[in-house]
Write a protein that holds these residues in place. Structure first.
Motif, PDB file in Angstrom:
ATOM      1  N   ILE A 133       0.830  -1.206   0.000  1.00 12.64           N
ATOM      2  CA  ILE A 133       0.000   0.000   0.000  1.00 12.64           C
ATOM      3  C   ILE A 133       0.864   1.256   0.000  1.00 12.64           C
ATOM      4  N   ARG A 134       0.282   2.325  -0.542  1.00 12.95           N
ATOM      5  CA  ARG A 134       0.864   3.659  -0.375  1.00 12.95           C
ATOM      6  C   ARG A 134      -0.306   4.620  -0.204  1.00 12.95           C
ATOM      7  N   GLU A 135      -0.215   5.438   0.840  1.00  8.68           N
ATOM      8  CA  GLU A 135      -1.288   6.400   1.078  1.00  8.68           C
ATOM      9  C   GLU A 135      -0.721   7.815   1.014  1.00  8.68           C
ATOM     10  N   TYR A 136      -1.463   8.679   0.370  1.00 11.73           N
ATOM     11  CA  TYR A 136      -0.956  10.038   0.143  1.00 11.73           C
ATOM     12  C   TYR A 136      -2.015  11.094   0.402  1.00 11.73           C
ATOM     13  N   GLU A 137      -1.521  12.284   0.630  1.00  9.08           N
ATOM     14  CA  GLU A 137      -2.362  13.483   0.522  1.00  9.08           C
ATOM     15  C   GLU A 137      -1.765  14.308  -0.603  1.00  9.08           C
ATOM     16  N   VAL A 138      -2.580  14.529  -1.605  1.00  8.81           N
ATOM     17  CA  VAL A 138      -2.078  15.197  -2.812  1.00  8.81           C
ATOM     18  C   VAL A 138      -2.626  16.619  -2.876  1.00  8.81           C
ATOM     19  N   ASN A 139      -1.752  17.548  -3.181  1.00  3.68           N
ATOM     20  CA  ASN A 139      -2.151  18.945  -3.390  1.00  3.68           C
ATOM     21  C   ASN A 139      -1.777  19.338  -4.813  1.00  3.68           C
ATOM     22  N   THR A 140      -2.763  19.782  -5.557  1.00  4.94           N
ATOM     23  CA  THR A 140      -2.461  20.233  -6.921  1.00  4.94           C
ATOM     24  C   THR A 140      -2.654  21.751  -6.963  1.00  4.94           C
ATOM     25  N   HIS A 141      -1.847  22.375  -7.769  1.00  8.71           N
ATOM     26  CA  HIS A 141      -1.961  23.829  -7.890  1.00  8.71           C
ATOM     27  C   HIS A 141      -1.686  24.209  -9.336  1.00  8.71           C
ATOM     28  N   LEU A 142      -2.602  24.986  -9.893  1.00  8.22           N
ATOM     29  CA  LEU A 142      -2.445  25.392 -11.295  1.00  8.22           C
ATOM     30  C   LEU A 142      -2.339  26.899 -11.396  1.00  8.22           C
ATOM     31  N   GLN A 143      -1.581  27.333 -12.371  1.00 10.47           N
ATOM     32  CA  GLN A 143      -1.635  28.732 -12.747  1.00 10.47           C
ATOM     33  C   GLN A 143      -2.054  28.781 -14.210  1.00 10.47           C
ATOM     34  N   LEU A 144      -3.048  29.606 -14.485  1.00  9.69           N
ATOM     35  CA  LEU A 144      -3.553  29.733 -15.853  1.00  9.69           C
ATOM     36  C   LEU A 144      -3.002  30.992 -16.484  1.00  9.69           C
ATOM     37  N   ASP A 145      -2.910  30.944 -17.795  1.00  8.16           N
ATOM     38  CA  ASP A 145      -2.486  32.155 -18.489  1.00  8.16           C
ATOM     39  C   ASP A 145      -3.553  33.222 -18.387  1.00  8.16           C
ATOM     40  N   SER A 146      -4.800  32.786 -18.485  1.00 10.28           N
ATOM     41  CA  SER A 146      -5.913  33.729 -18.415  1.00 10.28           C
ATOM     42  C   SER A 146      -6.140  34.184 -16.979  1.00 10.28           C
ATOM     43  N   ARG A 147      -6.444  35.467 -16.832  1.00  5.65           N
ATOM     44  CA  ARG A 147      -6.793  35.981 -15.509  1.00  5.65           C
ATOM     45  C   ARG A 147      -8.250  36.429 -15.466  1.00  5.65           C
ATOM     46  N   GLU A 148      -8.972  36.097 -16.537  1.00  2.82           N
ATOM     47  CA  GLU A 148     -10.375  36.528 -16.614  1.00  2.82           C
ATOM     48  C   GLU A 148     -11.195  36.005 -15.452  1.00  2.82           C
ATOM     49  N   ASP A 149     -10.801  34.827 -14.948  1.00  3.13           N
ATOM     50  CA  ASP A 149     -11.555  34.264 -13.823  1.00  3.13           C
ATOM     51  C   ASP A 149     -11.491  35.193 -12.615  1.00  3.13           C
ATOM     52  N   PRO A 196      -4.239  23.531 -22.479  1.00  2.00           N
ATOM     53  CA  PRO A 196      -3.249  24.484 -23.001  1.00  2.00           C
ATOM     54  C   PRO A 196      -3.222  25.806 -22.253  1.00  2.00           C
ATOM     55  N   GLN A 197      -4.277  26.132 -21.506  1.00  2.34           N
ATOM     56  CA  GLN A 197      -4.279  27.401 -20.768  1.00  2.34           C
ATOM     57  C   GLN A 197      -3.467  27.343 -19.481  1.00  2.34           C
ATOM     58  N   VAL A 198      -3.010  26.141 -19.114  1.00  2.43           N
ATOM     59  CA  VAL A 198      -2.221  26.010 -17.878  1.00  2.43           C
ATOM     60  C   VAL A 198      -0.776  26.394 -18.173  1.00  2.43           C
ATOM     61  N   THR A 199      -0.253  27.326 -17.398  1.00  7.68           N
ATOM     62  CA  THR A 199       1.139  27.748 -17.629  1.00  7.68           C
ATOM     63  C   THR A 199       2.092  27.113 -16.620  1.00  7.68           C
ATOM     64  N   GLU A 200       1.560  26.778 -15.452  1.00  6.58           N
ATOM     65  CA  GLU A 200       2.425  26.156 -14.449  1.00  6.58           C
ATOM     66  C   GLU A 200       1.605  25.222 -13.572  1.00  6.58           C
ATOM     67  N   VAL A 201       2.216  24.079 -13.270  1.00  9.69           N
ATOM     68  CA  VAL A 201       1.589  23.130 -12.344  1.00  9.69           C
ATOM     69  C   VAL A 201       2.546  22.894 -11.197  1.00  9.69           C
ATOM     70  N   SER A 202       1.981  22.833 -10.008  1.00 11.94           N
ATOM     71  CA  SER A 202       2.801  22.460  -8.860  1.00 11.94           C
ATOM     72  C   SER A 202       2.039  21.393  -8.078  1.00 11.94           C
ATOM     73  N   VAL A 203       2.731  20.337  -7.757  1.00 13.57           N
ATOM     74  CA  VAL A 203       2.093  19.242  -7.012  1.00 13.57           C
ATOM     75  C   VAL A 203       2.909  18.972  -5.758  1.00 13.57           C
ATOM     76  N   HIS A 204       2.222  18.968  -4.646  1.00 13.71           N
ATOM     77  CA  HIS A 204       2.890  18.632  -3.389  1.00 13.71           C
ATOM     78  C   HIS A 204       2.210  17.396  -2.821  1.00 13.71           C
ATOM     79  N   ILE A 205       2.999  16.387  -2.483  1.00 17.62           N
ATOM     80  CA  ILE A 205       2.422  15.141  -1.959  1.00 17.62           C
ATOM     81  C   ILE A 205       3.063  14.807  -0.618  1.00 17.62           C
ATOM     82  N   GLU A 206       2.205  14.505   0.342  1.00 17.38           N
ATOM     83  CA  GLU A 206       2.661  14.004   1.645  1.00 17.38           C
ATOM     84  C   GLU A 206       2.329  12.515   1.699  1.00 17.38           C
TER      85      GLU A 206
END
Ligand SMILES: O=c1[nH]c(=O)c2[nH]c(=O)[nH]c2[nH]1
Length: 414
Positions: A133-149, A196-206
């Protein structure tokens, strides 16, 4: 200089290659803020990390390839042949030119992004009767090119955090989870490839530190216990068309030794009260993180090697131990051993808070205690205040020159 276009295709474990590192992004990489006792207090850890190495003003269109390039074979997917940002996805940060001008004059959206945190996932591998087994807590983080949101409430480019959560489960089922680092690479690759709108992804896993239960000297087939020596995590981030930045992490490694530690001959002035000590208790809770220079590595093995290096330089061999003249020196020796032993590590950072165990003066109780006035048995553990010793150790450019070409991101900061 702009490179490409690069053909978009499904992440593929067999043919994945990493794209060259852009010189401009390495130059723009500021050093990481020093580790603080609880860097997660302010915000989720991977957010802090992503912000720490993000150029002040990210320009995803500037693809200068004059830097070091490395074509390496990651141990898992990590396909990064990611498509360039489509023209129609580029925004000035605002819908109407007038509004954009007004907003941009007065304010600037200096930092932004979003993601799903604490996605808990347990992966069971069943090899007949023997399960792992492997158990994790996953954190995903995206940065989009668009800032319209943010600026206009236009959601059309948002990959919902709920979708990000589902992605964790779907990719875990489809590809398995070989290690936290490999799974983080896969997630980065997936988000960059798919959107394609994602410019950066960061993933942190514990990782949850499960270990197999032993019964009568035998490993149990399917039962596990949580008795951690240390905790493991990782942070992987990737900018579009750049190589991923892979950071291994270890924390909570609490150690104590009852001798072979001294602290003497430090600054003597009118502020000093601490006497020279030739023999003291040395205890600390080690935090370490390290930056890989490649993805072609056994991440699990490296994590255990780092842990062993720290234990080796703290404890030494079983009979005599190893003498420590200061926490500083022990930390340095451990960090050096990591770089000596693991070629795939470019830079290592460690933090060792000095957990003080103060000697007690029990001489007033001599008539009650009976025996000598010396006390080397009863100490007072004192958590606060704590001296915090930290350092980063990286390979010098001289060493790098003689190392293989797979090295990239030479000056990247942790
Ligand atoms: O190993 C140590 N380093 C220090 O810098 C320090 N300062 C202190 O009060 N005790 C210690 N111990």
């Amino acid at each position: 200089m702009r490179v490409g276009p690069v053909v978009a295709r499904e992440p593929d474990t067999a043919t994945a290659v990493w794209t060259p590192v852009c010189e401009n992004s390495r130059r723009a990489t500021p050093s990481t803020p020093r580790l603080c006792p609880d860097p997660t207090l302010a915000r989720p850890p991977h957010l802090a990390t992503a912000a720490a190495h993000r150029p002040p003003k990210m320009n995803p269109y500037n693809h200068d390839t004059t830097g070091l390039s490395g074509e390496v074979q990651p141990s898992y997917s990590a396909a990064v042949e990611t498509p360039f940002l489509a023209d129609e996805l580029r925004t000035s940060g605002s819908g109407s030119p007038k509004a954009a001008a007004d907003e941009e004059e007065a304010y600037e959206l200096a930092e932004y992004g979003y993601g799903k945190n604490y996605v808990k996932v347990l992966k069971v591998r069943r090899d007949g009767l023997r399960h792992s087994i492997r158990e994790y807590e996953v954190n995903t983080h995206l940065q989009l090119d668009s800032r319209e949101d943010f600026l206009q409430g236009v959601n059309k480019h948002i990959i919902a955090t709920d979708t990000q959560k589902n992605t964790v489960y779907v990719l875990a089922k489809k590809y398995g989870i070989k290690s936290p680092e490999a799974f983080s690479l896969l997630l980065c690759s997936h988000f960059l490839y798919t959107y394609p709108q994602v410019t950066e992804v960061s993933v942190h896993i514990e990782e949850y530190p499960w270990t197999r239960i032993m019964r009568d000297g035998q490993e149990h087939n399917h039962a596990f216990v949580m008795s951690p020596v240390a905790f493991r995590s990782c942070t992987v981030s990737q900018l579009r068309n750049e190589a991923p930045r892979i950071r291994g992490e270890l924390h909570g490694l609490r150690v104590l030794k009852t001798t072979q530690s001294a602290f003497r001959d430090f600054v003597q002035d009118e502020f000093r009260t601490l006497p020279d000590v030739n023999d003291r208790i040395f205890s600390t809770v080690v935090t370490a993180s390290w930056l890989y220079n490649t993805g072609s590595v056994d991440f699990d093995k490296v994590w255990h090697t780092v842990k062993e290096c720290i234990l080796d330089k703290f404890a030494g061999e079983p009979k005599e131990g190893i003498f420590s003249p200061s926490v500083q020196n022990t930390l340095y020796l451990a960090a050096k051993m990591v770089l000596d032993q693991v070629d795939e590590i470019e830079r290592v950072e460690m933090q060792m808070p000095n957990k003080h165990y103060n000697s007690l003066d029990l001489s007033k109780f001599q008539s009650t205690i009976k025996g000598g006035s010396e006390n080397h048995e009863v100490y007072q553990p004192t958590d606060k205040p704590a001296g915090i010793i930290h350092a980063q150790l990286e390979r010098s450019s001289k060493t790098l020159a003689s190392r293989p070409r797979q090295v990239f991101r030479r000056r990247a900061k942790l």
